[in-house]
Design an enzyme around this catalytic site. Structure first.
Site, PDB file in Angstrom:
ATOM      1  N   GLU A 179       7.470   5.502   2.863  1.00 22.56           N
ATOM      2  CA  GLU A 179       6.120   5.083   2.333  1.00 22.56           C
ATOM      3  C   GLU A 179       6.310   3.787   1.694  1.00 22.56           C
ATOM      4  OE1 GLU A 179       2.863   8.065   0.786  1.00 22.56           O
ATOM      5  OE2 GLU A 179       5.073   8.783   0.059  1.00 22.56           O
TER       6      GLU A 179
ATOM      7  N   TYR B 173     -14.428 -11.422 -13.788  1.00 24.77           N
ATOM      8  CA  TYR B 173     -13.852 -10.462 -12.786  1.00 24.77           C
ATOM      9  C   TYR B 173     -12.991 -11.201 -11.887  1.00 24.77           C
ATOM     10  CZ  TYR B 173     -17.823 -12.720 -10.215  1.00 24.77           C
ATOM     11  OH  TYR B 173     -18.810 -13.454  -9.462  1.00 24.77           O
TER      12      TYR B 173
ATOM     13  N   ILE C 249       0.234   6.376  -7.285  1.00 23.66           N
ATOM     14  CA  ILE C 249      -0.804   5.481  -7.311  1.00 23.66           C
ATOM     15  C   ILE C 249      -1.371   5.822  -8.647  1.00 23.66           C
ATOM     16  CG2 ILE C 249      -1.282   5.130  -4.919  1.00 23.66           C
ATOM     17  CD1 ILE C 249      -3.521   7.325  -5.102  1.00 23.66           C
ATOM     18  N   GLU C 250      -1.265   6.853  -9.333  1.00 24.59           N
ATOM     19  CA  GLU C 250      -1.603   7.073 -10.809  1.00 24.59           C
ATOM     20  C   GLU C 250      -1.049   5.941 -11.721  1.00 24.59           C
ATOM     21  OE1 GLU C 250      -0.792   9.442  -8.746  1.00 24.59           O
ATOM     22  OE2 GLU C 250      -1.710  11.267  -9.288  1.00 24.59           O
TER      23      GLU C 250
ATOM     24  N   LYS D 196      -5.643   5.588  -1.377  1.00 18.62           N
ATOM     25  CA  LYS D 196      -4.722   5.370  -0.515  1.00 18.62           C
ATOM     26  C   LYS D 196      -5.250   5.706   0.960  1.00 18.62           C
ATOM     27  CE  LYS D 196       0.236   6.233   0.248  1.00 18.62           C
ATOM     28  NZ  LYS D 196       1.343   6.633  -0.416  1.00 18.62           N
TER      29      LYS D 196
END
Length: 116
Positions: free
Chosen positions: A21, A53, A71-72, A98
């Site tokens: 990955e 933004y 991804i946390e 993801k």
């Protein structure tokens, strides 16, 4: 209370627990909501009274370029950096999806949400 949002920001990244990955990478979708009280009267029409933004997007982009196993970890880093840049933010919500995670069956995306 005001909330600014950036939803559907797409990035290609190399986040994942497995070495393949981190080698091959995949697409991610990031959503961010930042709630805050304006620093001054919005009638002043100054960017410094709000959460910019564009800066939030640059934070997202920079963190997505770093490789992480989870991804946390990415979502937490985005939230922490937004809080560091905009200390007056009350609530920050970050979602990282993801796309097409490497599972045996068809899954559109995996998703985590962190709110600080």
């Amino acid at each position: 209370m005001i909330t600014i949002s950036l939803h559907g920001a797409e990035f290609f990244g190399f986040h994942g627990y497995y070495p393949e990955e981190q080698k091959l990478g995949c697409r991610f979708i990031v959503d961010v909501d930042v709630s805050f009280e304006p620093l001054n009267d919005l009638k002043d029409d100054k960017l410094s009274n709000t959460v910019d933004y564009e800066q939030v997007y640059h934070i997202m982009e920079a963190e997505m370029k770093k490789t992480s196993k989870l991804i946390e970890t990415v979502a937490q880093a985005i939230a922490d950096e937004i809080k560091a840049r905009f200390s007056f933010a009350r609530t920050i919500r970050v979602s990282v999806k993801k796309l097409d995670p490497p599972l045996k069956g068809k899954v559109d995306y995996s998703n985590i949400v962190i709110t600080i």
